[in-house]
Design a protein around this motif. Structure first.
Motif, PDB file in Angstrom:
ATOM      1  N   ALA A 227       0.829  -1.205   0.000  1.00 12.49           N
ATOM      2  CA  ALA A 227       0.000   0.000   0.000  1.00 12.49           C
ATOM      3  C   ALA A 227       0.865   1.256   0.000  1.00 12.49           C
ATOM      4  O   ALA A 227       0.551   2.249  -0.664  1.00 12.49           O
ATOM      5  N   VAL A 228       1.976   1.210   0.749  1.00 11.30           N
ATOM      6  CA  VAL A 228       2.898   2.350   0.744  1.00 11.30           C
ATOM      7  C   VAL A 228       3.504   2.521  -0.646  1.00 11.30           C
ATOM      8  O   VAL A 228       3.650   3.645  -1.141  1.00 11.30           O
ATOM      9  N   ALA A 229       3.842   1.413  -1.305  1.00  9.83           N
ATOM     10  CA  ALA A 229       4.401   1.492  -2.657  1.00  9.83           C
ATOM     11  C   ALA A 229       3.406   2.122  -3.628  1.00  9.83           C
ATOM     12  O   ALA A 229       3.776   2.946  -4.473  1.00  9.83           O
ATOM     13  N   ILE A 263      32.116  -8.015  -4.506  1.00 12.13           N
ATOM     14  CA  ILE A 263      31.092  -8.502  -5.419  1.00 12.13           C
ATOM     15  C   ILE A 263      30.697  -7.364  -6.351  1.00 12.13           C
ATOM     16  O   ILE A 263      30.957  -6.196  -6.071  1.00 12.13           O
ATOM     17  N   ASP A 264      30.085  -7.691  -7.490  1.00 14.54           N
ATOM     18  CA  ASP A 264      29.591  -6.621  -8.363  1.00 14.54           C
ATOM     19  C   ASP A 264      28.123  -6.784  -8.709  1.00 14.54           C
ATOM     20  O   ASP A 264      27.609  -6.106  -9.598  1.00 14.54           O
ATOM     21  N   LEU A 265      27.423  -7.674  -7.978  1.00 12.68           N
ATOM     22  CA  LEU A 265      25.990  -7.844  -8.228  1.00 12.68           C
ATOM     23  C   LEU A 265      25.265  -8.096  -6.916  1.00 12.68           C
ATOM     24  O   LEU A 265      25.701  -8.906  -6.097  1.00 12.68           O
ATOM     25  N   ALA A 266      24.142  -7.390  -6.737  1.00 10.76           N
ATOM     26  CA  ALA A 266      23.212  -7.664  -5.639  1.00 10.76           C
ATOM     27  C   ALA A 266      21.855  -7.978  -6.256  1.00 10.76           C
ATOM     28  O   ALA A 266      21.312  -7.172  -7.016  1.00 10.76           O
ATOM     29  N   VAL A 267      21.331  -9.148  -5.952  1.00 17.16           N
ATOM     30  CA  VAL A 267      20.020  -9.574  -6.436  1.00 17.16           C
ATOM     31  C   VAL A 267      19.027  -9.348  -5.305  1.00 17.16           C
ATOM     32  O   VAL A 267      19.232  -9.833  -4.194  1.00 17.16           O
ATOM     33  N   VAL A 268      17.960  -8.624  -5.581  1.00 16.85           N
ATOM     34  CA  VAL A 268      17.011  -8.250  -4.535  1.00 16.85           C
ATOM     35  C   VAL A 268      15.658  -8.894  -4.816  1.00 16.85           C
ATOM     36  O   VAL A 268      15.019  -8.615  -5.835  1.00 16.85           O
ATOM     37  N   GLY A 269      15.225  -9.774  -3.909  1.00 13.88           N
ATOM     38  CA  GLY A 269      13.925 -10.422  -4.016  1.00 13.88           C
ATOM     39  C   GLY A 269      13.098 -10.177  -2.774  1.00 13.88           C
ATOM     40  O   GLY A 269      13.444  -9.363  -1.924  1.00 13.88           O
ATOM     41  N   GLY A 270      11.989 -10.895  -2.652  1.00 11.98           N
ATOM     42  CA  GLY A 270      11.083 -10.699  -1.526  1.00 11.98           C
ATOM     43  C   GLY A 270       9.963  -9.749  -1.878  1.00 11.98           C
ATOM     44  O   GLY A 270       9.975  -9.082  -2.922  1.00 11.98           O
ATOM     45  N   GLY A 271       8.970  -9.668  -0.992  1.00 10.35           N
ATOM     46  CA  GLY A 271       7.778  -8.871  -1.273  1.00 10.35           C
ATOM     47  C   GLY A 271       8.049  -7.412  -1.543  1.00 10.35           C
ATOM     48  O   GLY A 271       7.424  -6.803  -2.421  1.00 10.35           O
ATOM     49  N   SER A 275       7.858  -3.897  -5.382  1.00  5.15           N
ATOM     50  CA  SER A 275       7.508  -2.481  -5.527  1.00  5.15           C
ATOM     51  C   SER A 275       8.118  -1.868  -6.776  1.00  5.15           C
ATOM     52  O   SER A 275       7.745  -0.768  -7.181  1.00  5.15           O
ATOM     53  N   GLY A 276       9.085  -2.535  -7.378  1.00  5.70           N
ATOM     54  CA  GLY A 276       9.657  -2.080  -8.636  1.00  5.70           C
ATOM     55  C   GLY A 276      10.469  -0.810  -8.505  1.00  5.70           C
ATOM     56  O   GLY A 276      11.280  -0.651  -7.594  1.00  5.70           O
ATOM     57  N   GLY A 281      14.736   2.572  -8.022  1.00 10.70           N
ATOM     58  CA  GLY A 281      15.211   3.899  -8.409  1.00 10.70           C
ATOM     59  C   GLY A 281      16.085   4.534  -7.341  1.00 10.70           C
ATOM     60  O   GLY A 281      17.263   4.835  -7.582  1.00 10.70           O
ATOM     61  N   PRO A 282      15.554   4.727  -6.124  1.00  8.06           N
ATOM     62  CA  PRO A 282      16.398   5.291  -5.069  1.00  8.06           C
ATOM     63  C   PRO A 282      17.533   4.364  -4.647  1.00  8.06           C
ATOM     64  O   PRO A 282      18.593   4.832  -4.230  1.00  8.06           O
ATOM     65  N   LEU A 283      17.349   3.061  -4.780  1.00 12.27           N
ATOM     66  CA  LEU A 283      18.423   2.131  -4.429  1.00 12.27           C
ATOM     67  C   LEU A 283      19.637   2.356  -5.332  1.00 12.27           C
ATOM     68  O   LEU A 283      20.779   2.433  -4.855  1.00 12.27           O
TER      69      LEU A 283
END
Length: 335
Positions: A227-229, A263-271, A275-276, A281-283
């Motif tokens: 909902a915040v997203a 490392i040169d890659l961070a994979v971000v998953g989870g609920g 939010s896409g 964008g800010p990340l």
């Protein structure tokens, strides 16, 4: 590939069974070597019940898997469990399952009659997700990567030198408990300013509410990160600020991890990752602010590919290779 569709195995195809055990659900599946889910079983976690009732629920899921005609092709079962875990002793102490403290999950599951002569392998749930993304998802082809689960909590796993890194007890990658705010709020873990207390879905919602955001009066659901997203996509200032704060904390943690192990890659998953652009964008913006050393210039964060099936797929991957700890290898509490 997608692990979401069911697939019919060939008559002689070897399958791997998998369990994904968390505070809200116990999921099971039969998984092909390509990461396809052939058969699923799921039930709610009786998280407030006794240890015996909880194990009974796990047994129900295993029995449901064993009832499938393809069970004869299963050679191993992998377990991805909420943690902390202790691979040295095959035990788990999930924060959100109070009755399991130093509970001998690996040996208890191995005792199920359907698992006779089958290998059982235990890992933390975030490590299982990492194994899945490394074998079949967004970290394919990378020798070194960080894979995050950002949901009601924040967990992670590491890939180093082409292998999933478990650490001495199986808890390497406890990303949510990196302190990113020295004077921050106390964390249930005992420290202060932990990343989980800023970047989790719960923390995002709490911060947005503290800034004056309110969910739609028409909504019957409790306020949450989704909902915040939605409010952030609509341009609501408080919602945008809550996601920016979370992204900044994640960026600081990712950059620190990258500086430590290169490392040169961070994979971000989870609920929360669903939010896409509200998150990514800010990340990306904050990652450029924190990852400033020349050897970090290629560092980037990308969405995970396997979604909610990653824990099952990864548990199967780890069981396939017999790592990190097989129950049969545990003798007198040692490896």
């Amino acid at each position: 590939m997608s692990s979401h569709r069911a697939a019919a195995p060939s008559p002689d195809e070897v399958l791997t069974a998998a369990l994904d055990i968390g505070g809200t659900k116990i999921a099971g599946a039969l998984v092909t070597p390509d990461g396809e889910l052939v058969h699923r079983v799921r039930r709610a976690t009786p998280a407030r019940e006794s240890a015996e009732v909880l194990l009974g629920a796990v047994y129900e899921v295993v029995s449901g898997l064993a009832a499938h005609p393809s069970w004869e092709h299963v050679r191993a079962l992998g377990i991805g469990s909420a943690g902390p875990v202790d691979l040295t002793h095959g035990t788990v102490s999930p924060v959100n399952i109070p009755a399991w403290r130093d509970f001998p999950l690996a040996a208890s599951v191995e005792a199920h009659p359907a698992l006779a002569h089958r290998r059982v392998v235990l890992a933390g749930d975030a490590v299982a997700m990492t194994a899945a993304e490394h074998r079949h998802g967004a970290a394919r082809g990378y020798g070194d990567a960080l894979c995050l689960v950002v949901s009601t909590g924040v967990g992670a796993g590491l890939v180093l030198n082409g292998r999933v890194h478990h650490g001495l007890t199986g808890n390497a990658g406890h990303f949510g408990h990196i302190s990113v705010d020295f004077d921050g709020e106390p964390c249930p873990c005992g420290a202060r300013g932990c990343l989980e207390g800023i970047a989790s879905g719960t923390a995002i919602t709490r911060h947005a509410l503290s800034l004056g955001w309110r969910s739609s009066p028409a909504s019957d659901a409790s306020p949450d990160a989704a909902a915040v997203a939605a409010a952030a996509r609509a341009g609501e200032t408080a919602a945008l600020a809550a996601f920016d704060r979370a992204a900044r904390a994640l960026a600081a943690g990712i950059a620190a991890t990258a500086a430590l192990v290169e490392i040169d890659l961070a994979v971000v998953g989870g609920g929360v990752a669903q939010s896409g652009e509200v998150l990514f964008g800010p990340l990306e913006h904050h990652l450029r602010r924190y990852a400033t050393m020349p050897f970090l210039r290629r560092l980037r964060a990308v969405p995970a590919e396997l979604g909610s099936d990653a824990g099952l797929v990864g548990a199967a991957v780890l069981a396939e290779v017999g790592a990190p700890v097989e129950v049969g290898a545990l003798v007198d509490g040692s490896r």
